[in-house]
Design an enzyme around this catalytic site. Sequence first.
Site, PDB file in Angstrom:
ATOM      1  N   CYS A 187       0.843  -1.209   0.000  1.00 44.37           N
ATOM      2  CA  CYS A 187       0.000   0.000   0.000  1.00 44.37           C
ATOM      3  C   CYS A 187       0.874   1.254   0.000  1.00 44.37           C
ATOM      4  O   CYS A 187       1.517   1.569   1.004  1.00 44.37           O
ATOM      5  CB  CYS A 187      -0.920  -0.042   1.216  1.00 44.37           C
ATOM      6  SG  CYS A 187      -1.814   1.485   1.549  1.00 44.37           S
ATOM      7  N   CYS A 215      -0.008   3.876   2.637  1.00 45.83           N
ATOM      8  CA  CYS A 215       0.383   3.383   3.967  1.00 45.83           C
ATOM      9  C   CYS A 215       1.853   3.707   4.225  1.00 45.83           C
ATOM     10  O   CYS A 215       2.221   4.133   5.326  1.00 45.83           O
ATOM     11  CB  CYS A 215       0.181   1.869   4.075  1.00 45.83           C
ATOM     12  SG  CYS A 215      -1.524   1.316   3.889  1.00 45.83           S
TER      13      CYS A 215
END
Length: 106
Positions: A31, A34
Amino acid sequence: MPTKAVTDASFADDVLNSDKPVLVDFWADWCGPCKMIGPALEEISDELADRVTIAKMDIMENTNIPGQIGVQSIPLMVLFKDGKAVAQKLGAAPKSQLKSWIESEL
């Protein structure tokens, strides 16, 4: 204080039974957003160490708790107080916004 890694097995002790609020960042290695907020959360963890514990849970390695909570998109940050989820924030944001949000919810 660095962020704390939390697992399905440690979630109850580390988050639900904590004597201070815990912000759990649900994330995954693949991600991009993230990874973008990771350094900011590390800094915020140091700055607010006396008020909140910031924990990270990899949803690829730990599937039970994210499933129980209903994590569908990441990054998802959920603030727990007294064993209950009281606030959540979806998506990446600049450090200043993340810190302001956390402080407003404490």
